[in-house]
Write a protein that holds these residues in place. Structure first.
Motif, mmCIF file in Angstrom:
data_model
loop_
_atom_site.group_PDB
_atom_site.id
_atom_site.type_symbol
_atom_site.label_atom_id
_atom_site.label_comp_id
_atom_site.label_asym_id
_atom_site.label_seq_id
_atom_site.Cartn_x
_atom_site.Cartn_y
_atom_site.Cartn_z
ATOM 1 N N PRO A 28 0.985 -1.221 0.129
ATOM 2 C CA PRO A 28 0.051 -0.010 0.006
ATOM 3 C C PRO A 28 0.714 1.155 0.023
ATOM 4 N N PRO A 29 0.645 2.153 -0.837
ATOM 5 C CA PRO A 29 1.474 3.378 -1.190
ATOM 6 C C PRO A 29 0.936 4.577 -0.187
ATOM 7 N N VAL A 30 1.639 5.644 -0.119
ATOM 8 C CA VAL A 30 1.418 6.707 0.790
ATOM 9 C C VAL A 30 1.757 7.887 -0.145
ATOM 10 N N ASP A 31 1.028 8.922 -0.446
ATOM 11 C CA ASP A 31 1.153 10.108 -1.148
ATOM 12 C C ASP A 31 2.030 10.987 -0.197
ATOM 13 N N VAL A 32 3.388 10.830 -0.123
ATOM 14 C CA VAL A 32 4.266 11.489 0.770
ATOM 15 C C VAL A 32 4.235 13.285 0.686
ATOM 16 N N THR A 33 3.713 13.384 -0.373
ATOM 17 C CA THR A 33 3.577 15.178 -0.625
ATOM 18 C C THR A 33 2.362 15.769 -0.024
ATOM 19 N N ARG A 34 1.080 14.916 0.141
ATOM 20 C CA ARG A 34 0.077 15.473 0.903
ATOM 21 C C ARG A 34 0.103 15.029 2.122
ATOM 22 N N ASN A 35 1.064 13.734 2.599
ATOM 23 C CA ASN A 35 0.838 13.325 3.872
ATOM 24 C C ASN A 35 2.348 13.432 4.359
ATOM 25 N N ARG A 36 2.889 14.653 5.339
ATOM 26 C CA ARG A 36 3.981 14.545 5.404
ATOM 27 C C ARG A 36 4.007 15.752 6.631
ATOM 28 N N PRO A 37 5.116 15.936 7.713
ATOM 29 C CA PRO A 37 5.219 16.844 8.318
ATOM 30 C C PRO A 37 5.334 17.956 8.057
ATOM 31 N N GLY A 38 4.997 19.118 9.021
ATOM 32 C CA GLY A 38 5.250 20.564 8.391
ATOM 33 C C GLY A 38 4.066 21.256 7.490
ATOM 34 N N LEU A 39 2.905 20.383 7.310
ATOM 35 C CA LEU A 39 1.902 20.992 6.692
ATOM 36 C C LEU A 39 1.026 22.052 7.322
ATOM 37 N N ARG A 40 0.313 22.850 6.935
ATOM 38 C CA ARG A 40 -0.310 23.963 7.594
ATOM 39 C C ARG A 40 -1.860 23.397 7.834
ATOM 40 N N LEU A 41 -2.010 22.622 8.911
ATOM 41 C CA LEU A 41 -3.273 21.765 9.191
ATOM 42 C C LEU A 41 -4.099 22.537 10.437
ATOM 43 N N ASP A 42 -3.752 23.528 10.960
ATOM 44 C CA ASP A 42 -4.377 24.453 11.816
ATOM 45 C C ASP A 42 -4.778 23.349 13.142
ATOM 46 N N GLN A 43 -3.593 23.031 13.791
ATOM 47 C CA GLN A 43 -3.970 22.177 14.839
ATOM 48 C C GLN A 43 -4.560 22.837 15.973
ATOM 49 N N ASP A 44 -4.362 24.356 16.183
ATOM 50 C CA ASP A 44 -5.387 25.028 17.158
ATOM 51 C C ASP A 44 -6.951 24.877 17.254
ATOM 52 N N SER A 45 -7.307 25.042 15.869
ATOM 53 C CA SER A 45 -8.749 24.655 15.404
ATOM 54 C C SER A 45 -9.170 23.380 15.653
ATOM 55 N N PHE A 46 -8.220 22.530 15.229
ATOM 56 C CA PHE A 46 -8.687 21.059 15.283
ATOM 57 C C PHE A 46 -8.907 20.618 16.958
ATOM 58 N N ARG A 47 -7.824 21.194 17.747
ATOM 59 C CA ARG A 47 -7.785 20.726 19.084
ATOM 60 C C ARG A 47 -9.202 21.245 19.735
ATOM 61 N N MET A 48 -9.538 22.501 19.464
ATOM 62 C CA MET A 48 -10.740 23.111 19.990
ATOM 63 C C MET A 48 -12.161 22.571 19.498
ATOM 64 N N ARG A 49 -12.067 22.065 18.097
ATOM 65 C CA ARG A 49 -13.261 21.436 17.511
ATOM 66 C C ARG A 49 -13.428 20.296 18.345
ATOM 67 N N TRP A 50 -12.490 19.303 18.643
ATOM 68 C CA TRP A 50 -12.641 18.022 19.439
ATOM 69 C C TRP A 50 -12.461 17.655 20.501
ATOM 70 N N GLY A 51 -12.228 18.915 21.272
ATOM 71 C CA GLY A 51 -12.089 18.977 22.833
ATOM 72 C C GLY A 51 -10.710 18.295 23.298
ATOM 73 N N ILE A 52 -9.680 18.631 22.764
ATOM 74 C CA ILE A 52 -8.468 18.107 22.952
ATOM 75 C C ILE A 52 -7.753 19.258 23.850
ATOM 76 N N ARG A 53 -7.475 18.751 25.061
ATOM 77 C CA ARG A 53 -7.020 19.759 26.221
ATOM 78 C C ARG A 53 -5.742 20.362 25.899
ATOM 79 N N PRO A 54 -5.427 21.601 26.113
ATOM 80 C CA PRO A 54 -4.128 22.113 26.001
ATOM 81 C C PRO A 54 -3.145 21.394 26.906
#
Length: 420
Positions: free
Chosen positions: A149-175
């Motif tokens: 099974p392959p992985v698109d290592v361009t779309r899936n990689r460290p350093g993408l701008r994925l807005d972790q703050d909004s994701f944490r707030m949306r799903w209730g992940i504690r600081p």
């Protein structure tokens, strides 16, 4: 080449994602590729990748004669040279559509944990692990290729701008909370046992540290997982287990994790985000990916079978406790997994292999008239399979995930080895 790719459905899932992403990569190398199937959540992703989608007729029973008829029409009207079915129902429908003189080449990819025995032996077969390939070759198949099974290592990689703050707030992940992540279909076969174990283990760890388990996905076992999560959260008076349901884009979940648990394609995507990976299996199988354990997974795939559920929970607890208290170890193992994915599991490499499979299938294609014996044997096995499935349905023992309920890795004695 003019190629039609036919995933078994277009819901979120590893086999479907592989089909679509490889198809796009093959088209990117100058080939004409269309995707055929029932509409589902992944149709939008198909369009985003620049692929044409053609809707199949409504399907009630598999294989579908209506789907095969539509495929035959597309072969004639579009001059399709290769029909590529993913999993057994599309593979059989493609095979039926090509039963004609000078028909197109047909290839099959099976990413399930075992191959349906009624796929014709004349059909070129691609599987996801060397272990499954060895079993199929031992059963008499000659045209078997391994495409991990392959992985698109361009779309899936460290350093993408994925807005972790909004994701944490949306799903209730504690600081400040550490996060253990599972991205998985919530299925009874293969998945549910491990998900329950992860909930119990993280619940135990949460008594002494601020840790949360993030579960991303949906499926038939969602009610059971939700109930277990609610019971766990109630016992802690805070949210320890978080359920997001299915996400169209789960990359932020991988990105936010301190540790990832998973099997199959989900395990590889976690590695692409440089996360330490604990491979999930059945009967208490949990194993940390390291340079020592990697050969096992390269042989049998990102999955395993243990011996005792309780012992497995204890093993997972030890692994997570060590990882969560050792950031240097997490970083080192994350970098190891990232390097492995980039070197061995890139989408570009998979596309090159797939194009080679198509080219060989065109050179070696066999018409129905040239291989009647293998087709009649396959038909007899299918009738036997349908009879046993009907009996199982009457007695309430039908497995909802079909051949994933009988994985080759659980029958390793067939080939007499556990590692390459």
């Amino acid at each position: 080449m003019k190629i039609l790719v036919y995933p078994h459905d277009l819901k979120m899932g590893g086999s479907q994602m592989n089909a679509i992403e490889i198809a796009a990569a093959v088209q990117g190398q100058g080939h004409d590729v269309v995707v055929f199937g029932q509409p589902g959540p992944l149709v939008e992703y198909i369009g985003d990748l620049g692929l044409e989608f053609i809707e199949s007729p409504a399907v009630r029973r598999r294989p579908s004669l209506a789907a095969a008829k539509k495929l035959r029409h597309l072969v004639e009207s579009r001059s399709v040279e290769v029909l590529h079915g993913y999993e057994w129902p599309p593979s059989l429908e493609c095979h039926l559509a090509a039963r004609q003189k000078e028909g197109p080449a047909v290839v099959s990819t099976v990413m399930s944990m075992a191959v349906a025995p009624f796929l014709p032996a004349s059909l070129p077969l691609t599987v996801g692990t060397h272990q499954i390939a060895a079993v199929e070759q031992a059963s008499g198949r000659s045209a078997v290729t391994v495409l991990e099974p392959p992985v698109d290592v361009t779309r899936n990689r460290p350093g993408l701008r994925l807005d972790q703050d909004s994701f944490r707030m949306r799903w209730g992940i504690r600081p400040g909370a550490q996060v253990v992540v599972i991205v998985s279909r919530l299925a009874y076969q293969l998945k549910l046992e491990g998900i329950f174990s992860a909930i119990d283990v993280v619940s135990g760890l949460a008594r002494g540290r601020d840790v949360q388990l993030l579960i991303v996905g949906d499926g038939p076992a969602r009610a059971e997982v939700t109930c277990r999560a609610e019971q766990t959260n109630s016992s802690h008076d805070r949210k320890v287990v978080l359920l997001t349901g299915e996400l169209d884009d789960p990359r932020a979940a991988y990105d936010i994790g301190d540790v990832c648990l998973g099997m199959g394609g989900s395990a590889l995507r976690a590695m692409a985000f440089a996360k330490p990976l604990v491979v999930q299996g059945e009967l208490g199988f949990w194993e940390l990916l390291t340079p020592v354990s990697v050969d096992r997974f390269l042989w049998q795939g990102w999955y395993g079978v243990g011996q005792d559920k309780e012992r497995g929970r204890a093993q997972l607890g030890r692994i997570l406790s060590e990882l969560l208290t050792n950031p240097a170890c997490r970083a080192e193992l994350g970098e190891y997994g990232l390097s492995l994915v980039r070197d061995r599991f890139s989408l570009e490499r998979a596309a090159d292999t797939q194009i080679g499979i198509y080219s060989k299938a065109l050179r070696d294609r066999t018409t129905f008239a040239a291989a009647p014996n293998t087709d009649w044997r396959a038909a007899a096995r299918f009738v036997n399979y349908e009879g046993r499935r009907l009996l199982a349905r009457w007695t309430g023992r039908e497995a909802s995930d079909d051949f994933n309920s009988r994985p080759i890795a659980a029958r390793a004695s067939l080939v007499g080895r556990n590692a390459p």
